[in-house]
Structure formats: C-alpha cells, structure tokens
Design an enzyme around this catalytic site. Sequence first.
Site, PDB file in Angstrom:
ATOM      1  N   ASP A   9      38.973 -34.419  53.730  1.00 47.78           N
ATOM      2  CA  ASP A   9      38.221 -33.468  54.620  1.00 47.78           C
ATOM      3  C   ASP A   9      37.400 -34.055  55.413  1.00 47.78           C
ATOM      4  OD1 ASP A   9      37.550 -30.877  55.352  1.00 47.78           O
ATOM      5  OD2 ASP A   9      35.757 -31.003  54.001  1.00 47.78           O
ATOM      6  N   ASP A  11      34.458 -32.132  57.745  1.00 50.95           N
ATOM      7  CA  ASP A  11      33.093 -31.580  57.619  1.00 50.95           C
ATOM      8  C   ASP A  11      32.542 -31.633  56.110  1.00 50.95           C
ATOM      9  OD1 ASP A  11      32.932 -30.764  60.380  1.00 50.95           O
ATOM     10  OD2 ASP A  11      34.197 -29.040  60.032  1.00 50.95           O
TER      11      ASP A  11
HETATM   12  C1  BG6 Z   1      35.761 -26.626  58.454  1.00 52.47           C
HETATM   13  C2  BG6 Z   1      34.344 -26.354  58.313  1.00 52.47           C
HETATM   14  O1  BG6 Z   1      35.980 -28.091  58.164  1.00 52.47           O
HETATM   15  O2  BG6 Z   1      36.531 -26.254  59.916  1.00 52.47           O
HETATM   16  C3  BG6 Z   1      34.446 -24.789  58.672  1.00 52.47           C
HETATM   17  O3  BG6 Z   1      34.002 -26.266  56.890  1.00 52.47           O
HETATM   18  C4  BG6 Z   1      34.792 -24.411  59.878  1.00 52.47           C
HETATM   19  O4  BG6 Z   1      33.068 -24.405  58.427  1.00 52.47           O
HETATM   20  C5  BG6 Z   1      36.203 -24.811  59.984  1.00 52.47           C
HETATM   21  O5  BG6 Z   1      34.615 -23.041  60.254  1.00 52.47           O
HETATM   22  C6  BG6 Z   1      36.631 -24.737  61.577  1.00 52.47           C
HETATM   23  O6  BG6 Z   1      36.172 -25.503  62.344  1.00 52.47           O
HETATM   24  P1  BG6 Z   1      36.459 -25.405  64.010  1.00 52.47           P
HETATM   25  O7  BG6 Z   1      35.661 -26.744  64.485  1.00 52.47           O
HETATM   26  O8  BG6 Z   1      37.591 -25.321  64.348  1.00 52.47           O
HETATM   27  O9  BG6 Z   1      35.776 -24.176  64.388  1.00 52.47           O
HETATM   28 MG    MG Z   2      34.281 -29.596  54.347  1.00 51.74          MG
END
Ligand code: BG6
Ligand code: MG
Length: 219
Positions: A9, A11
């Site tokens: 993953d 984030d």
């Molecule tokens: C995930 C995060 O990796 O990505 C979430 O943990 C986030 O918090 C999701 O909402 C979507 O991300 P993005 O950058 O497409 O808005």
């Molecule tokens: Mg994550």
Amino acid sequence: MSVKALIFDLDGVLTDTAKYHYLAWKKLADELGFYFDEDINELLKGVSRINSFEIILQKNNASQKFTPAEKEALANKKNEYYKEMIEQLTPDDILEGIVPFITEARKNGVKCAVASISKNAPRVLQLLKISDLFDYIADAALVKKPKPDPEIFLTCANALGFEPCECIGIEDAQAGIESIHAAGMTSVGINVAVTSVKPDIALKSTRELDFEKICNRND
Ligand code: BG6
Ligand code: MG
C-alpha cells in the site's frame, strides 16, 4: 511457501500522507461548517476519495445535503488542496526501513508492486523518487471495487504473473488487511488500528520490516 512478490500500500506504508489527507479534508470540512477530527480521519484510511467524503457527511448527518454531482465537485476540491500539499514531499519522507527492505527483496529476486487506491499515487512515488523500485504500480482509476475488495491486490499479482499465495501484502489500514486476506495472500500490518480481522504479521512500524523474517517464514 516461497515468496515471489511484495505488494505495498502507499499511504501510511511507503510514506505518511495521512496527515495531508487529514489537512485537506479538514480545510474542506471547515469551509462547509462540518465537524472533522483525527478519529474520523482514521476511518478514511484505505477508503476511496468519494467514499471518504460520504463518511464525513454521514458523521455530520448531512448525507442528503448534496447531489451526487455536488459531492463529486466537493471531493475534487479536497483533492486540489491535497495535491498542493503533497508537492512538498521529498525522498526524506519515505518511511524508515522501506528502502532497505525493498532493496533486499529485489536483490533476492522478489518483485515489488504498489496497490494504492489513491489516484495521486504515481505523483507521490515520483516525488519520493522511488517509482523505479517497483515492477508494477496499479492504476487506481481502473479499480472498480475499492478495498476491502481483493481486486487491487489480485490485479497486482496477476500483472506480476504470480499466484496470490506467493504474494505478501503490506498495509496500514483495516480495509487493506481485509483486501489482502480476501485475495488469499499473507498480510503484514503496519500499526493497524484493528477493528476486525488481524494481520498475519503485525508490526508497529516500517522500521520493523525485516526481509529474512517476513519472506523466509516456515509456516
Ligand atoms: C488511500 C488513502 O490510500 O487513498 C485514503 O488511505 C484516500 O485516505 C484514498 O482517500 C484515495 O486517495 P486519492 O488521492 O485518490 O484521493
Ligand atoms: Mg494506507
């Protein structure tokens, strides 16, 4: 079982972008007069952008306040704040232990992939200067069913040409651990706030990632 691939993953695993997601949602919530705090933010980890906004609306008893098009526009507004914030990321923001762990894996012929549902993942990897460490980066725009569905982890295994049982998924969110298990893979959890299924290997931090211990287990 011999481990052929590590599927990460982004984030909260490769870097700590949760704080920027938090700040961007907080800015939007303040503008809209909605309540938003760290506890609600915890529920958004691993959750898609639009579903994250739905959770914030739900917590404010405002699920019916906007049309789907308005919701989309507001979630996009949050994304504009987020995109501006992440431009400050540098390789110093890669979480400790990640680069040595991936380097050791690659040296041992283990492939690495990224399974992030963030549409900003390619830009974040570019800013961290680690895109080249990965053999495959899933395209979040093509994922039909977000985590906890196994789709994104299975897409990575498929793209690398391995069976799920030959892959290990690494996640910081409960939805991600469920996704890895549903895919039939072994899971490594990084400081997961467990509310249901537990990771197979639970670590407190990425500092504890040890190639030998994780990839050469005899169970
Ligand atoms: C995930 C995060 O990796 O990505 C979430 O943990 C986030 O918090 C999701 O909402 C979507 O991300 P993005 O950058 O497409 O808005
Ligand atoms: Mg994550």
